[in-house]
Design an enzyme around this catalytic site. Structure first.
Site, PDB file in Angstrom:
ATOM      1  N   ALA A  37       0.868  -1.191   0.000  1.00 59.73           N
ATOM      2  CA  ALA A  37       0.000   0.000   0.000  1.00 59.73           C
ATOM      3  C   ALA A  37       0.900   1.235   0.000  1.00 59.73           C
ATOM      4  O   ALA A  37       0.773   2.116   0.854  1.00 59.73           O
ATOM      5  CB  ALA A  37      -0.964  -0.014   1.183  1.00 59.73           C
ATOM      6  N   LEU A  38       1.779   1.271  -0.979  1.00 62.78           N
ATOM      7  CA  LEU A  38       2.879   2.234  -0.961  1.00 62.78           C
ATOM      8  C   LEU A  38       2.406   3.660  -1.185  1.00 62.78           C
ATOM      9  O   LEU A  38       1.532   3.924  -2.002  1.00 62.78           O
ATOM     10  CB  LEU A  38       3.911   1.851  -2.034  1.00 62.78           C
ATOM     11  CG  LEU A  38       4.524   0.456  -1.878  1.00 62.78           C
ATOM     12  CD1 LEU A  38       5.550   0.204  -2.984  1.00 62.78           C
ATOM     13  CD2 LEU A  38       5.160   0.277  -0.501  1.00 62.78           C
ATOM     14  N   HIS A  39       3.010   4.577  -0.419  1.00 65.20           N
ATOM     15  CA  HIS A  39       2.745   6.015  -0.555  1.00 65.20           C
ATOM     16  C   HIS A  39       4.080   6.738  -0.660  1.00 65.20           C
ATOM     17  O   HIS A  39       5.146   6.089  -0.668  1.00 65.20           O
ATOM     18  CB  HIS A  39       1.898   6.508   0.624  1.00 65.20           C
ATOM     19  CG  HIS A  39       2.448   6.094   1.966  1.00 65.20           C
ATOM     20  ND1 HIS A  39       3.658   6.546   2.446  1.00 65.20           N
ATOM     21  CD2 HIS A  39       1.969   5.247   2.913  1.00 65.20           C
ATOM     22  CE1 HIS A  39       3.891   6.019   3.639  1.00 65.20           C
ATOM     23  NE2 HIS A  39       2.880   5.222   3.942  1.00 65.20           N
ATOM     24  N   HIS A  42       6.959   5.696   1.732  1.00 63.44           N
ATOM     25  CA  HIS A  42       7.738   4.529   1.301  1.00 63.44           C
ATOM     26  C   HIS A  42       8.665   4.906   0.142  1.00 63.44           C
ATOM     27  O   HIS A  42       9.823   4.480   0.090  1.00 63.44           O
ATOM     28  CB  HIS A  42       6.810   3.419   0.800  1.00 63.44           C
ATOM     29  CG  HIS A  42       5.871   2.854   1.817  1.00 63.44           C
ATOM     30  ND1 HIS A  42       4.516   3.044   1.754  1.00 63.44           N
ATOM     31  CD2 HIS A  42       6.094   2.081   2.912  1.00 63.44           C
ATOM     32  CE1 HIS A  42       3.938   2.403   2.757  1.00 63.44           C
ATOM     33  NE2 HIS A  42       4.861   1.822   3.485  1.00 63.44           N
ATOM     34  N   GLY A 152      11.946   3.983   8.054  1.00 67.80           N
ATOM     35  CA  GLY A 152      11.412   5.310   8.333  1.00 67.80           C
ATOM     36  C   GLY A 152      11.418   5.636   9.815  1.00 67.80           C
ATOM     37  O   GLY A 152      11.150   4.771  10.652  1.00 67.80           O
ATOM     38  N   ARG A 153      11.698   6.898  10.133  1.00 63.68           N
ATOM     39  CA  ARG A 153      11.595   7.357  11.524  1.00 63.68           C
ATOM     40  C   ARG A 153      10.144   7.513  11.959  1.00 63.68           C
ATOM     41  O   ARG A 153       9.866   7.720  13.136  1.00 63.68           O
ATOM     42  CB  ARG A 153      12.358   8.681  11.695  1.00 63.68           C
ATOM     43  CG  ARG A 153      13.860   8.498  11.705  1.00 63.68           C
ATOM     44  CD  ARG A 153      14.591   9.820  11.601  1.00 63.68           C
ATOM     45  NE  ARG A 153      14.470  10.656  12.770  1.00 63.68           N
ATOM     46  CZ  ARG A 153      15.364  10.686  13.779  1.00 63.68           C
ATOM     47  NH1 ARG A 153      16.435   9.927  13.732  1.00 63.68           N
ATOM     48  NH2 ARG A 153      15.180  11.490  14.811  1.00 63.68           N
ATOM     49  N   LYS A 154       9.205   7.434  11.013  1.00 67.48           N
ATOM     50  CA  LYS A 154       7.780   7.385  11.364  1.00 67.48           C
ATOM     51  C   LYS A 154       7.538   6.290  12.417  1.00 67.48           C
ATOM     52  O   LYS A 154       6.756   6.454  13.332  1.00 67.48           O
ATOM     53  CB  LYS A 154       6.980   7.134  10.082  1.00 67.48           C
ATOM     54  CG  LYS A 154       5.649   6.454  10.244  1.00 67.48           C
ATOM     55  CD  LYS A 154       4.579   7.449  10.433  1.00 67.48           C
ATOM     56  CE  LYS A 154       3.200   6.887  10.664  1.00 67.48           C
ATOM     57  NZ  LYS A 154       2.958   5.513  10.434  1.00 67.48           N
ATOM     58  N   MET A 189       2.437  10.449   6.675  1.00 67.06           N
ATOM     59  CA  MET A 189       1.860   9.503   5.707  1.00 67.06           C
ATOM     60  C   MET A 189       1.874   8.100   6.283  1.00 67.06           C
ATOM     61  O   MET A 189       2.821   7.700   6.956  1.00 67.06           O
ATOM     62  CB  MET A 189       2.664   9.524   4.419  1.00 67.06           C
ATOM     63  CG  MET A 189       2.461  10.794   3.642  1.00 67.06           C
ATOM     64  SD  MET A 189       3.196  10.641   2.018  1.00 67.06           S
ATOM     65  CE  MET A 189       2.935  12.314   1.440  1.00 67.06           C
ATOM     66  N   SER A 191      -0.045   3.970   5.425  1.00 68.48           N
ATOM     67  CA  SER A 191      -1.000   3.153   4.658  1.00 68.48           C
ATOM     68  C   SER A 191      -2.352   3.165   5.355  1.00 68.48           C
ATOM     69  O   SER A 191      -3.396   3.052   4.708  1.00 68.48           O
ATOM     70  CB  SER A 191      -0.490   1.721   4.531  1.00 68.48           C
ATOM     71  OG  SER A 191       0.797   1.719   3.945  1.00 68.48           O
TER      72      SER A 191
HETATM   73  P1  AMP Z   1       5.136  -0.242   6.483  1.00 69.44           P
HETATM   74  O1  AMP Z   1       4.771  -0.579   5.090  1.00 69.44           O
HETATM   75  O2  AMP Z   1       4.139   0.602   7.203  1.00 69.44           O
HETATM   76  O3  AMP Z   1       5.607  -1.433   7.279  1.00 69.44           O
HETATM   77  O4  AMP Z   1       6.417   0.695   6.372  1.00 69.44           O
HETATM   78  C1  AMP Z   1       7.555   0.290   5.657  1.00 69.44           C
HETATM   79  C2  AMP Z   1       8.657   1.275   5.915  1.00 69.44           C
HETATM   80  O5  AMP Z   1       8.244   2.565   5.479  1.00 69.44           O
HETATM   81  C3  AMP Z   1       9.016   1.412   7.409  1.00 69.44           C
HETATM   82  O6  AMP Z   1      10.425   1.564   7.524  1.00 69.44           O
HETATM   83  C4  AMP Z   1       8.286   2.666   7.799  1.00 69.44           C
HETATM   84  O7  AMP Z   1       8.868   3.334   8.896  1.00 69.44           O
HETATM   85  C5  AMP Z   1       8.422   3.492   6.539  1.00 69.44           C
HETATM   86  N1  AMP Z   1       7.408   4.542   6.468  1.00 69.44           N
HETATM   87  C6  AMP Z   1       6.066   4.399   6.515  1.00 69.44           C
HETATM   88  N2  AMP Z   1       5.462   5.606   6.473  1.00 69.44           N
HETATM   89  C7  AMP Z   1       6.455   6.533   6.413  1.00 69.44           C
HETATM   90  C8  AMP Z   1       6.490   7.961   6.368  1.00 69.44           C
HETATM   91  N3  AMP Z   1       5.385   8.685   6.382  1.00 69.44           N
HETATM   92  N4  AMP Z   1       7.696   8.553   6.301  1.00 69.44           N
HETATM   93  C9  AMP Z   1       8.844   7.821   6.300  1.00 69.44           C
HETATM   94  N5  AMP Z   1       8.877   6.491   6.351  1.00 69.44           N
HETATM   95  C10 AMP Z   1       7.707   5.848   6.406  1.00 69.44           C
END
Ligand code: AMP
Length: 297
Positions: A37-39, A42, A152-154, A189, A191
């Site tokens: 669900a890439l934004h 990602h 991500g630091r998110k 941001m 998913s």
């Molecule tokens: P996820 O798909 O949510 O497991 O995230 C995959 C990677 O993307 C992880 O390292 C998250 O920290 C990073 N990520 C998700 N959203 C953001 C964002 N808004 N800004 C920076 N990194 C993100």
């Protein structure tokens, strides 16, 4: 050039062979693990990987082991075709998109537990979550092999847990943390933002607004942790239907800091709250990160 697009591989063994082949040809691999669900958050990680490697590898896997029984595993958005198109446009070479059955063999019985860092924040609210995360990330690192990996630091606590795990277990992966990418207005941001109605999205802005307000106070010299934390609480309380935590913590150890204490040169403020039924997280490190959504008034 956005050419034919990445090689999309479901079989972890084939993916390992592709990574070994690239390394054997002298190419450096940069890896971005995701749940799809890439934004643009990602994709910023993917762009960072592009700068750091010759071959960019991305995994897309909604990992059942990191979801609790009452969490959103079943309804988590799965958009593989659109994700691959976005990765093609960013010039990604390799995508691992495995089935759960090929990541967890029958009888799977091993888990990675990182102590200490996982006690508070989301670790306290989502039992087993970080064990699921650390285990899948170590498995992915073992499939990809030596590389640079971008997180991500998110998901600040996750980043710290992965850094610790890689260090403690001598994993030959260099971990890079990338700043949180935000919508206009400051919303981090995610998913899961896809679950929000328009009205909920407006309310969700108050999470980052609280963190921004704390940055303003910090810039004016405020160092009392209680005052900084309460500024975030005030904003989050207006937004949220329920609050998991608004915590001030040491940015390196993640140890919670009492309201009655004074911050040193950096301070982590981290939030988890539900807006409607959607659980959102956000954080900032005062003294280190740029204020979410721009300079505070
Ligand atoms: P996820 O798909 O949510 O497991 O995230 C995959 C990677 O993307 C992880 O390292 C998250 O920290 C990073 N990520 C998700 N959203 C953001 C964002 N808004 N800004 C920076 N990194 C993100």
């Amino acid at each position: 050039m956005a050419d034919a697009g990445p090689r999309v591989i479901a079989d972890p063994a084939l993916f390992r062979a592709a990574c070994d082949g690239a390394r054997g040809a002298g190419l450096k691999i940069a890896f971005v693990p995701t749940m799809g669900a890439l934004h643009e958050g990602h994709l910023a990680l993917v762009d960072e990987a592009r700068r750091r490697g010759d071959v960019v590898a991305v995994s897309i896997f909604v990992n059942p082991a990191q979801f609790g029984p009452k969490e959103d595993f079943d309804k988590y958005p799965r958009t593989l075709e659109a994700d691959v198109a976005k990765l093609a446009a960013r010039g990604v070479e390799l995508v691992l998109a495995p089935e759960a059955s090929s990541m967890y063999a029958p009888g799977h019985a091993t888990a990675v537990r990182v102590e200490g860092l996982t006690r508070g924040l989301c670790g306290g609210k989502r039992p087993g979550h970080f064990e699921g995360v650390a285990t899948i990330v170590l498995k992915l690192f073992n499939i990809v092999g030596p590389c640079t990996a971008v997180f991500g630091r998110k998901d600040y606590q996750q980043l710290k847990v992965i850094e610790r795990m890689a260090c403690d277990l001598d994993v030959p992966v260099t971990i890079i943390g990338h700043p949180t990418v935000r919508e206009q207005g400051g919303l981090a941001m995610s998913s899961r933002n896809a679950y929000l109605s328009a009205a909920e999205r407006d309310r969700a802005l108050l999470l980052s607004a609280g963190l921004r307000a704390a940055h303003g106070m910090w810039a004016r010299g405020e160092r009392m942790i209680g005052a900084l934390r309460r500024a975030v609480v005030a904003s989050v309380d207006k937004a949220a239907d329920s609050v998991d935590y608004v915590t001030a913590a040491d940015p390196d150890t993640l140890a919670e800091l009492l309201d009655s204490t004074v911050a040193e040169d950096r301070l982590l403020l981290a939030v988890a709250a539900r807006v409607g039924k959607t659980r959102l997280i956000d954080n900032t490190v005062l003294g280190e990160d740029a204020p979410p959504g721009g300079e505070p008034a």
